[in-house]
Design an enzyme around this catalytic site. Structure first.
Site, mmCIF file in Angstrom:
data_model
loop_
_atom_site.group_PDB
_atom_site.id
_atom_site.type_symbol
_atom_site.label_atom_id
_atom_site.label_comp_id
_atom_site.label_asym_id
_atom_site.label_seq_id
_atom_site.Cartn_x
_atom_site.Cartn_y
_atom_site.Cartn_z
ATOM 1 N N THR A 146 -5.961 52.350 5.384
ATOM 2 C CA THR A 146 -5.556 50.970 5.652
ATOM 3 C C THR A 146 -5.132 50.787 7.091
ATOM 4 O O THR A 146 -5.269 49.697 7.661
ATOM 5 C CB THR A 146 -4.414 50.564 4.698
ATOM 6 O OG1 THR A 146 -4.820 50.825 3.354
ATOM 7 C CG2 THR A 146 -4.053 49.105 4.837
ATOM 8 N N TYR A 151 -4.712 63.838 -0.914
ATOM 9 C CA TYR A 151 -5.342 62.534 -1.133
ATOM 10 C C TYR A 151 -6.693 62.772 -1.786
ATOM 11 O O TYR A 151 -7.638 63.217 -1.136
ATOM 12 C CB TYR A 151 -5.483 61.841 0.225
ATOM 13 C CG TYR A 151 -5.943 60.407 0.219
ATOM 14 C CD1 TYR A 151 -6.147 59.680 -0.933
ATOM 15 C CD2 TYR A 151 -6.164 59.760 1.440
ATOM 16 C CE1 TYR A 151 -6.551 58.360 -0.901
ATOM 17 C CE2 TYR A 151 -6.568 58.431 1.493
ATOM 18 C CZ TYR A 151 -6.771 57.742 0.322
ATOM 19 O OH TYR A 151 -7.177 56.432 0.372
ATOM 20 N N LYS A 180 -1.999 61.715 -4.019
ATOM 21 C CA LYS A 180 -2.404 60.313 -4.069
ATOM 22 C C LYS A 180 -3.706 60.281 -4.855
ATOM 23 O O LYS A 180 -4.738 60.772 -4.403
ATOM 24 C CB LYS A 180 -2.601 59.725 -2.673
ATOM 25 C CG LYS A 180 -3.035 58.258 -2.709
ATOM 26 C CD LYS A 180 -3.241 57.664 -1.326
ATOM 27 C CE LYS A 180 -3.683 56.210 -1.429
ATOM 28 N NZ LYS A 180 -3.940 55.594 -0.103
ATOM 29 N N ILE A 215 0.926 54.718 -3.621
ATOM 30 C CA ILE A 215 0.700 54.485 -2.193
ATOM 31 C C ILE A 215 -0.267 53.318 -2.144
ATOM 32 O O ILE A 215 -1.446 53.455 -2.468
ATOM 33 C CB ILE A 215 0.139 55.720 -1.477
ATOM 34 C CG1 ILE A 215 1.153 56.860 -1.527
ATOM 35 C CG2 ILE A 215 -0.211 55.385 -0.029
ATOM 36 C CD1 ILE A 215 0.658 58.163 -0.908
#
Length: 288
Positions: A46, A133, A161, A201
């Protein structure tokens, strides 16, 4: 085990005229912290880290660390050249921070053995907890369930995540209790918490983060009906937030709210006029 429980915001990076807009960044950080989020993830997807130089990423990290406690800051660390990743990791770790968010190396699609070796090397070199992640639709590398369960036994890996898209893997990670499991799929936040997940998250939580924090608190207090109501309030926003490649709609929403210019780094593009037209009434429907 490190405590990553709660709502972490995958922080958008404001740009103006091609440069990082640090004034806008400070305003956004201050607003998110005031909303009560657990912390901020800097220079992730992001945050458009893939379109930023390492110097820019470190400048953003240093700025955020001026405004937020180090215990509330996670830094993204990604790439596909292990030696470059380790060198950048060393630079990052000269700062105090809560952890590093590390995906599988993208594009090269290593074997399961290669993935284990990669995460072991990064974890061995880490002086802070790692958040693994798992996002195969971006990296092109699927970490199989048994592989993932072995990887997270490393003492320096504290959380995952979870964007893997496999509910049985999610359940297995939660049941194992080796790491805290944070969803990275915003539409799954309510269900994830109900299953015993530790939080999220979230990219969409750049906007009205207070409502995400409220949802988390309601679930922790066993207020399921209230949590459902909070999620239904957020759902139209979450759905439109990912109608175009992230963070186009998030940045458009933040621009409408006056937090930053509606500017992305190419090849990312601002969201289209039709999406923007749909977005405005959705934002108006979010009652603060």
């Amino acid at each position: 085990m490190s405590d990553f429980r709660g709502i972490w915001v995958a922080l958008a990076t404001p740009f103006r005229c091609g440069q990082v807009d640090f004034e806008a960044l400070q305003g956004l950080v201050n607003k998110l912290l005031a909303d009560g989020v657990r912390g901020l993830v800097v220079c992730g997807t992001t945050g458009e880290a893939a379109a930023m130089s390492e110097d820019e990423q470190l400048a953003v990290l240093d700025a955020v660390l001026q405004w937020a406690p180090s215990s509330q800051v996670i830094m993204g660390l990604s790439g596909n050249n292990l030696q470059d990743i380790l060198a950048f990791q060393e630079q990052i770790q000269r700062r105090e921070l809560a952890g590093l968010l590390v995906p599988a190396p993208y594009y090269i699609r290593p074997s399961q053995q290669g993935l284990e070796a990669f995460f072991k090397r990064v974890a061995d070199a880490s002086s802070v907890p790692l958040v693994l992640y798992d996002i195969p639709y971006r990296t092109g590398a699927r970490i199989e369930r048994d592989t993932l369960r072995r990887i997270v036994r490393h003492p320096n890996i504290a959380a995952v995540k979870d964007c893997g898209g496999d509910i049985e893997t999610t359940l297995a990670l939660i049941a194992d209790g080796q790491v805290e499991v944070l969803t990275g799929e915003d539409i799954q936040i309510l269900g994830h918490l109900a299953l015993g997940g530790a939080g999220a998250i979230s990219a969409s939580a750049n906007v009205h983060a207070n409502l995400y924090v409220q949802l988390m608190q309601q679930m922790e207090h066993g207020e399921l009906a209230a949590a459902r109501a909070s999620f239904r309030q957020l759902l139209p926003w979450i759905q439109i937030a990912f109608a175009e490649p992230n963070p186009a709609v998030v940045k458009a929403a933040l621009s409408v709210q006056g937090f930053m210019a509606n500017e992305l780094r190419e090849p990312m593009q601002v969201c289209g006029a039709m999406t923007l037209e749909r977005l405005r009434p959705v934002l108006q429907g979010l009652v603060v």
